[in-house]
Design an enzyme around this catalytic site. Structure first.
Site, PDB file in Angstrom:
ATOM      1  N   LYS A 148       0.831  -1.200   0.000  1.00 37.59           N
ATOM      2  CA  LYS A 148       0.000   0.000   0.000  1.00 37.59           C
ATOM      3  C   LYS A 148       0.870   1.256   0.000  1.00 37.59           C
ATOM      4  O   LYS A 148       1.910   1.305   0.671  1.00 37.59           O
ATOM      5  CB  LYS A 148      -0.894  -0.031   1.240  1.00 37.59           C
ATOM      6  CG  LYS A 148      -1.967   1.050   1.298  1.00 37.59           C
ATOM      7  CD  LYS A 148      -2.843   0.814   2.520  1.00 37.59           C
ATOM      8  CE  LYS A 148      -3.978   1.809   2.616  1.00 37.59           C
ATOM      9  NZ  LYS A 148      -4.868   1.512   3.768  1.00 37.59           N
TER      10      LYS A 148
ATOM     11  N   SER B 230      -9.282   2.046   2.490  1.00 38.98           N
ATOM     12  CA  SER B 230      -8.265   2.757   1.741  1.00 38.98           C
ATOM     13  C   SER B 230      -7.220   1.832   1.090  1.00 38.98           C
ATOM     14  O   SER B 230      -6.332   2.301   0.394  1.00 38.98           O
ATOM     15  CB  SER B 230      -7.551   3.752   2.666  1.00 38.98           C
ATOM     16  OG  SER B 230      -6.902   3.104   3.742  1.00 38.98           O
TER      17      SER B 230
ATOM     18  N   SER C  62     -10.295  -0.219   6.448  1.00 39.24           N
ATOM     19  CA  SER C  62      -9.535  -0.135   5.196  1.00 39.24           C
ATOM     20  C   SER C  62      -8.969  -1.450   4.679  1.00 39.24           C
ATOM     21  O   SER C  62      -8.530  -1.528   3.536  1.00 39.24           O
ATOM     22  CB  SER C  62      -8.394   0.881   5.348  1.00 39.24           C
ATOM     23  OG  SER C  62      -8.916   2.181   5.484  1.00 39.24           O
TER      24      SER C  62
END
Length: 495
Positions: free
Chosen positions: A105, A180, A204
């Site tokens: 990420k 996210s 997320s």
């Protein structure tokens, strides 16, 4: 050199032709991570073949979905794969992820690989160090492919930012993929990586898994330790964790990321090898499971109906299923208070120095964070402690709590966030995520596992919540449910 991807300028034209040309590498790209790792160790498949297959899949599919935003140079990746094969050829011992490509990420620091946090302020930022979770991936033999897309500073559950634009849902490219860790979820769903790492404050790791028909677990706080650079080392709100296409792969990755580390003051003193045990050996006959009615929240009917239809699956596994839910009063107030507090610490100075380059979400959190007084914060902590005790007492009766992951189906990619659900107005940009962040604030482990595709053709996930620190139990039930449904095996046409 790194290859930098951006969203297609004309999203509509990029998807006008839904046909995908044949790809001889697709079979490798959708193999289980556990199987790929075993074949590399046994010399039945080379790390070079695995890397080559994923690079060709990225080249073919990523422009359609915008999941991987910074890709490490191909020559460098192939060189690392060649080195991994040399280690196997020599007969040296190898780690559990040896030779596997992994997506990281874009909120997580990677030495020598651009890390932007989705913010224009960091568009050229190249860290000189790896985050602790990246250290562990590499020590286990993984090869970092590159960075997956995220909202700006990870705020919200819709993956778009000013640098790279939006990541698109592979099951309907007009919809959001969630967030996210949206880029990671899409990379998995599309066969561009067998594993992806992420973070979770309010959902997320679970929301995008749910929206993209993959698996994500929010581990117990301290299960995956944060490194020495973490400003909020004592906080139990934000965690790092794994995503995968199936529960066994998720457990494998969690085993690599988990384990005690003195740099984290809340690190759990249990070896990550605990998660390398085989799944599927537990009998769930007589296990008490609570399925919520509605938790006092609004739900889109398709989500609610699909969720309640899963009761028969749990009963077929032998579970005793009852409609029951814990008393979650004060969960919303507690979560928002600590979220404001955390983002004020992280972004307050940036908002002051460059207010025009930070989004409205950050401004709101900083403003609210600065309103928090000492007496109010202490009362919030008392409320959160009482909430934890109510949850603990509830979970003494029920070993698992089940609820949908999201209150809505994936929404239009041009919509910033849902402003209402079933006629109920949402009070802020994260209010539609209460079904996940109510769980975050009590600190229980929670897994998102695929459970349904309603008439819309959009994925819906089941959220399995376990007792305090029982991450393994959550994975066991998730695996049993997954084997009974096989919903997670459905692949998006775009891939």
């Amino acid at each position: 050199m790194e290859r930098n991807f951006a969203a297609p300028r004309d999203v509509e034209s990029a998807f006008r032709d839904s046909e995908t040309r044949s790809n001889p590498h697709t079979e490798i790209c959708f193999m289980r991570a556990t199987e790929l790792a075993a074949m590399i160790r046994k010399k039945k498949l080379s790390a070079r073949e695995v890397m080559q297959a994923h690079l060709r899949q990225i080249e073919r599919v990523n422009p359609k979905v915008n999941a991987i935003v910074t890709l490490v140079d191909e020559d460098k990746l192939m060189g690392q794969a060649r080195a991994a094969d040399d280690i196997v050829a020599r007969g040296d011992s190898v780690g559990p992820l040896h030779g596997l490509p992994v997506g990281v990420k874009d909120l997580t620091e990677t030495a020598g690989i651009r890390t932007t946090y989705g913010s224009p302020l960091y568009c050229d930022n190249v860290p000189d160090h790896d985050a602790l979770v990246v250290e562990r991936m590499k020590n286990a033999g993984a090869i970092v492919l590159g960075k997956t897309n995220t909202p700006e500073f990870g705020m919200g559950s819709h993956t778009f930012n000013p640098i790279f634009g939006a990541t698109l849902n592979p099951y309907d490219t007009t919809k959001t993929c969630g967030g996210s860790t949206g880029g990671g979820a899409v990379a998995l769903a599309c066969g561009m990586a067998p594993l992806a790492s992420g973070t979770d404050i309010g959902g997320s790791l679970r929301n995008p898994a749910n929206f993209c028909n993959v698996v994500g677990i929010r581990p117990s706080p301290g299960r995956v330790p944060n490194g020495a650079s973490a400003q909020l080392g004592w906080s139990t709100l934000g965690v790092s964790g794994p995503m995968a296409r199936n529960v066994a792969d998720c457990a494998l990755f969690l085993g690599v990321l988990a384990g005690f580390d003195r740099r984290s003051p809340i690190s759990i003193e249990q070896s990550g090898s605990h998660f390398f045990k085989p799944l599927g050996e537990r009998n769930f006959k007589g296990v008490r499971v609570a399925m919520i009615k509605d938790l006092g929240l609004p739900w889109e009917p398709a989500v609610k109906n699909a969720f309640h239809a899963q009761r028969k699956i749990l009963e077929s596994l032998g579970c005793i299923v009852e409609e029951a839910e814990p008393d979650m009063r004060d969960a919303n107030e507690c979560f928002l208070a600590w979220r404001h507090w955390a983002f004020e610490l992280q972004l307050g100075e940036l908002v002051d120095a460059q207010p025009d380059k930070i989004n409205a979400y950050a401004h709101w959190h900083v403003q609210e964070g600065r309103k928090l007084t000492g007496p109010y914060s202490s009362r919030i902590e008392a409320k959160r402690t009482a909430l934890y005790q109510r949850m603990r007492e509830f979970m003494e009766k029920y070993e698992f709590l089940l609820l949908p992951v999201n209150q809505v189906l994936p929404f239009d990619v041009t919509t910033r966030y849902p402003t209402e659900i079933a006629g109920v107005k949402m009070e802020n940009y994260v209010a539609w995520m209460k079904s996940t962040y109510y769980i975050s604030i009590v600190g229980n482990p929670a897994l998102s596992v695929p459970c349904a595709f309603p008439e819309s053709g959009l994925p819906i996930g089941l959220q399995i919540v376990g007792r305090h620190n029982d991450d393994w139990g959550v994975l066991e039930l998730g695996h049993a449910f997954e084997q009974a449904t096989k919903i997670g095996e459905r692949r998006p046409a775009v891939a």
